[in-house]
Scaffold this motif. Structure first.
Motif, PDB file in Angstrom:
ATOM      1  N   LEU A 120       0.865  -1.310   0.024  1.00  0.00           N
ATOM      2  CA  LEU A 120       0.077  -0.040   0.109  1.00  0.00           C
ATOM      3  C   LEU A 120       0.864   1.204   0.147  1.00  0.00           C
ATOM      4  O   LEU A 120       2.132   1.057   0.600  1.00  0.00           O
ATOM      5  CB  LEU A 120      -0.881   0.148   1.204  1.00  0.00           C
ATOM      6  CG  LEU A 120      -1.961  -1.025   1.269  1.00  0.00           C
ATOM      7  CD1 LEU A 120      -2.730  -0.922   2.723  1.00  0.00           C
ATOM      8  CD2 LEU A 120      -2.928  -1.193   0.453  1.00  0.00           C
ATOM      9  N   PRO A 121       0.293   2.394  -0.473  1.00  0.00           N
ATOM     10  CA  PRO A 121      -1.027   2.359  -1.297  1.00  0.00           C
ATOM     11  C   PRO A 121      -1.014   1.696  -2.355  1.00  0.00           C
ATOM     12  O   PRO A 121       0.208   1.825  -3.324  1.00  0.00           O
ATOM     13  CB  PRO A 121      -1.175   3.909  -1.256  1.00  0.00           C
ATOM     14  CG  PRO A 121      -0.017   4.579  -1.375  1.00  0.00           C
ATOM     15  CD  PRO A 121       0.875   3.702  -0.208  1.00  0.00           C
ATOM     16  N   ALA A 122      -1.750   1.206  -2.876  1.00  0.00           N
ATOM     17  CA  ALA A 122      -1.938   0.696  -4.592  1.00  0.00           C
ATOM     18  C   ALA A 122      -2.674   1.036  -5.155  1.00  0.00           C
ATOM     19  O   ALA A 122      -3.943   1.479  -4.977  1.00  0.00           O
ATOM     20  CB  ALA A 122      -2.078  -0.992  -4.169  1.00  0.00           C
ATOM     21  N   THR A 123      -2.590   1.573  -6.452  1.00  0.00           N
ATOM     22  CA  THR A 123      -3.496   1.783  -7.620  1.00  0.00           C
ATOM     23  C   THR A 123      -3.620   0.980  -8.783  1.00  0.00           C
ATOM     24  O   THR A 123      -2.530   0.595  -9.173  1.00  0.00           O
ATOM     25  CB  THR A 123      -2.859   3.206  -8.236  1.00  0.00           C
ATOM     26  OG1 THR A 123      -2.600   4.149  -7.243  1.00  0.00           O
ATOM     27  CG2 THR A 123      -3.839   3.801  -9.094  1.00  0.00           C
ATOM     28  N   VAL A 124      -4.758   0.784  -8.953  1.00  0.00           N
ATOM     29  CA  VAL A 124      -4.984  -0.294  -9.919  1.00  0.00           C
ATOM     30  C   VAL A 124      -5.976   0.306 -11.037  1.00  0.00           C
ATOM     31  O   VAL A 124      -7.166   0.814 -10.523  1.00  0.00           O
ATOM     32  CB  VAL A 124      -5.580  -1.596  -9.586  1.00  0.00           C
ATOM     33  CG1 VAL A 124      -5.701  -2.704 -10.516  1.00  0.00           C
ATOM     34  CG2 VAL A 124      -4.569  -2.239  -8.614  1.00  0.00           C
ATOM     35  N   VAL A 125      -5.851   0.355 -12.029  1.00  0.00           N
ATOM     36  CA  VAL A 125      -6.760   0.980 -13.405  1.00  0.00           C
ATOM     37  C   VAL A 125      -7.173  -0.287 -14.259  1.00  0.00           C
ATOM     38  O   VAL A 125      -6.252  -0.771 -14.684  1.00  0.00           O
ATOM     39  CB  VAL A 125      -6.054   2.044 -14.034  1.00  0.00           C
ATOM     40  CG1 VAL A 125      -7.005   2.531 -15.064  1.00  0.00           C
ATOM     41  CG2 VAL A 125      -5.352   2.975 -13.108  1.00  0.00           C
ATOM     42  N   ILE A 126      -8.298  -0.494 -14.332  1.00  0.00           N
ATOM     43  CA  ILE A 126      -9.013  -1.714 -15.138  1.00  0.00           C
ATOM     44  C   ILE A 126      -9.883  -0.911 -16.111  1.00  0.00           C
ATOM     45  O   ILE A 126     -10.588   0.243 -15.573  1.00  0.00           O
ATOM     46  CB  ILE A 126      -9.219  -2.722 -14.458  1.00  0.00           C
ATOM     47  CG1 ILE A 126     -10.567  -2.392 -13.467  1.00  0.00           C
ATOM     48  CG2 ILE A 126      -8.241  -3.392 -13.841  1.00  0.00           C
ATOM     49  CD1 ILE A 126     -11.156  -3.739 -12.702  1.00  0.00           C
ATOM     50  N   ASN A 127     -10.234  -1.671 -17.197  1.00  0.00           N
ATOM     51  CA  ASN A 127     -11.449  -1.304 -17.973  1.00  0.00           C
ATOM     52  C   ASN A 127     -12.429  -2.040 -17.724  1.00  0.00           C
ATOM     53  O   ASN A 127     -12.637  -2.566 -16.418  1.00  0.00           O
ATOM     54  CB  ASN A 127     -10.957  -1.389 -19.452  1.00  0.00           C
ATOM     55  CG  ASN A 127     -10.850  -2.633 -20.055  1.00  0.00           C
ATOM     56  OD1 ASN A 127     -11.110  -3.725 -19.200  1.00  0.00           O
ATOM     57  ND2 ASN A 127     -10.491  -2.904 -20.863  1.00  0.00           N
ATOM     58  N   THR A 128     -13.657  -1.609 -18.187  1.00  0.00           N
ATOM     59  CA  THR A 128     -14.991  -2.290 -17.537  1.00  0.00           C
ATOM     60  C   THR A 128     -14.886  -3.865 -17.642  1.00  0.00           C
ATOM     61  O   THR A 128     -15.816  -4.542 -17.422  1.00  0.00           O
ATOM     62  CB  THR A 128     -16.163  -1.722 -18.402  1.00  0.00           C
ATOM     63  OG1 THR A 128     -15.940  -1.956 -19.906  1.00  0.00           O
ATOM     64  CG2 THR A 128     -16.276  -0.247 -17.887  1.00  0.00           C
ATOM     65  N   GLU A 129     -13.969  -4.463 -18.519  1.00  0.00           N
ATOM     66  CA  GLU A 129     -13.780  -5.780 -18.988  1.00  0.00           C
ATOM     67  C   GLU A 129     -12.738  -6.365 -18.075  1.00  0.00           C
ATOM     68  O   GLU A 129     -12.389  -7.574 -18.137  1.00  0.00           O
ATOM     69  CB  GLU A 129     -13.743  -5.886 -20.409  1.00  0.00           C
ATOM     70  CG  GLU A 129     -15.113  -5.594 -21.079  1.00  0.00           C
ATOM     71  CD  GLU A 129     -14.860  -5.871 -22.490  1.00  0.00           C
ATOM     72  OE1 GLU A 129     -14.044  -6.776 -22.827  1.00  0.00           O
ATOM     73  OE2 GLU A 129     -15.678  -5.360 -23.498  1.00  0.00           O
ATOM     74  N   ALA A 130     -12.389  -5.617 -17.018  1.00  0.00           N
ATOM     75  CA  ALA A 130     -11.270  -6.095 -15.936  1.00  0.00           C
ATOM     76  C   ALA A 130      -9.918  -6.293 -16.679  1.00  0.00           C
ATOM     77  O   ALA A 130      -9.060  -7.045 -16.102  1.00  0.00           O
ATOM     78  CB  ALA A 130     -11.970  -7.679 -15.453  1.00  0.00           C
ATOM     79  N   GLU A 131      -9.557  -5.843 -17.617  1.00  0.00           N
ATOM     80  CA  GLU A 131      -8.408  -5.765 -18.282  1.00  0.00           C
ATOM     81  C   GLU A 131      -7.498  -4.274 -17.669  1.00  0.00           C
ATOM     82  O   GLU A 131      -7.900  -3.393 -17.389  1.00  0.00           O
ATOM     83  CB  GLU A 131      -8.574  -5.416 -19.912  1.00  0.00           C
ATOM     84  CG  GLU A 131      -9.128  -6.758 -20.564  1.00  0.00           C
ATOM     85  CD  GLU A 131      -9.505  -6.425 -21.893  1.00  0.00           C
ATOM     86  OE1 GLU A 131      -8.986  -7.133 -22.843  1.00  0.00           O
ATOM     87  OE2 GLU A 131      -9.909  -5.309 -22.281  1.00  0.00           O
ATOM     88  N   LEU A 132      -6.232  -5.169 -17.300  1.00  0.00           N
ATOM     89  CA  LEU A 132      -5.116  -4.260 -16.769  1.00  0.00           C
ATOM     90  C   LEU A 132      -4.774  -3.106 -17.524  1.00  0.00           C
ATOM     91  O   LEU A 132      -4.337  -3.490 -18.667  1.00  0.00           O
ATOM     92  CB  LEU A 132      -4.128  -4.827 -16.018  1.00  0.00           C
ATOM     93  CG  LEU A 132      -3.137  -4.036 -15.285  1.00  0.00           C
ATOM     94  CD1 LEU A 132      -3.722  -3.624 -14.064  1.00  0.00           C
ATOM     95  CD2 LEU A 132      -1.825  -4.936 -14.901  1.00  0.00           C
TER      96      LEU A 132
END
Length: 170
Positions: A120-132
């Motif tokens: 932490l802290p962690a940032t994860v950005v995904i699209n609506t289809e759960a692709e990183l």
């Protein structure tokens, strides 16, 4: 080239992707930041605190999910929230380009595990289809953080372009 969930989740890509989709449905930095940020009505990030409503919003707005994992005991999480995400220009950028979600690492341990959050802290950005689209761990100054988020937007554009190219008639 598409980034599949195998890159997000390692060897158990199909199981985790299916589970996440089910879970969701149930230095030159200053000029870059200046270019990215336009006037907006809000100067703070309005966070979702649950994935399901955030995912629904992301689908309707056609925007990626910006997921921040933090914890009450994490000093750098507070620093990221106050100094980086508290930056007016960055907050405007986040609200314009993403659907922001703030999750508690301890309370949302299921989501943290699915998204392979270990620090932490962690940032994860995904699209609506759960692709990183992007991943980052630790504290970053606003300009550096804007670069990370801009790379996620570029990745999203690449994915959409690849899909468009694949579906275009020959």
């Amino acid at each position: 080239m598409l980034v599949g969930c195998a890159l997000i989740f390692g060897g158990q890509s199909m199981y985790r992707r299916t589970f996440l989709q089910a879970f969701l449905s149930t230095c030159a930095a200053q000029p870059l930041l200046s270019q990215l940020l336009m006037a907006s009505e809000t100067s703070k990030v309005n966070w979702f605190t649950a994935l399901k409503p955030a995912h629904q919003q992301a689908l309707s707005r056609q925007k990626p999910l910006l997921i921040i994992f933090g914890a009450s005991w994490c000093g750098f999480c507070h620093k990221l929230e106050k100094e980086t995400l508290g930056d007016k220009r960055l907050a405007q950028f986040v609200m314009r380009e993403f659907v922001p979600v703030k999750l508690d690492f301890d309370k949302d341990d299921k989501a943290a595990k699915i998204l392979d959050v270990e620090a932490l802290p962690a940032t994860v950005v995904i699209n609506t289809e759960a692709e990183l689209l992007a991943r980052s761990t630790g504290f970053h100054e606003p300009d550096k953080y804007a670069e990370i988020l801009q790379s996620a937007i570029r990745r999203q554009s690449e994915i959409l372009q690849a899909r468009h190219t694949q579906t275009r008639p020959s």
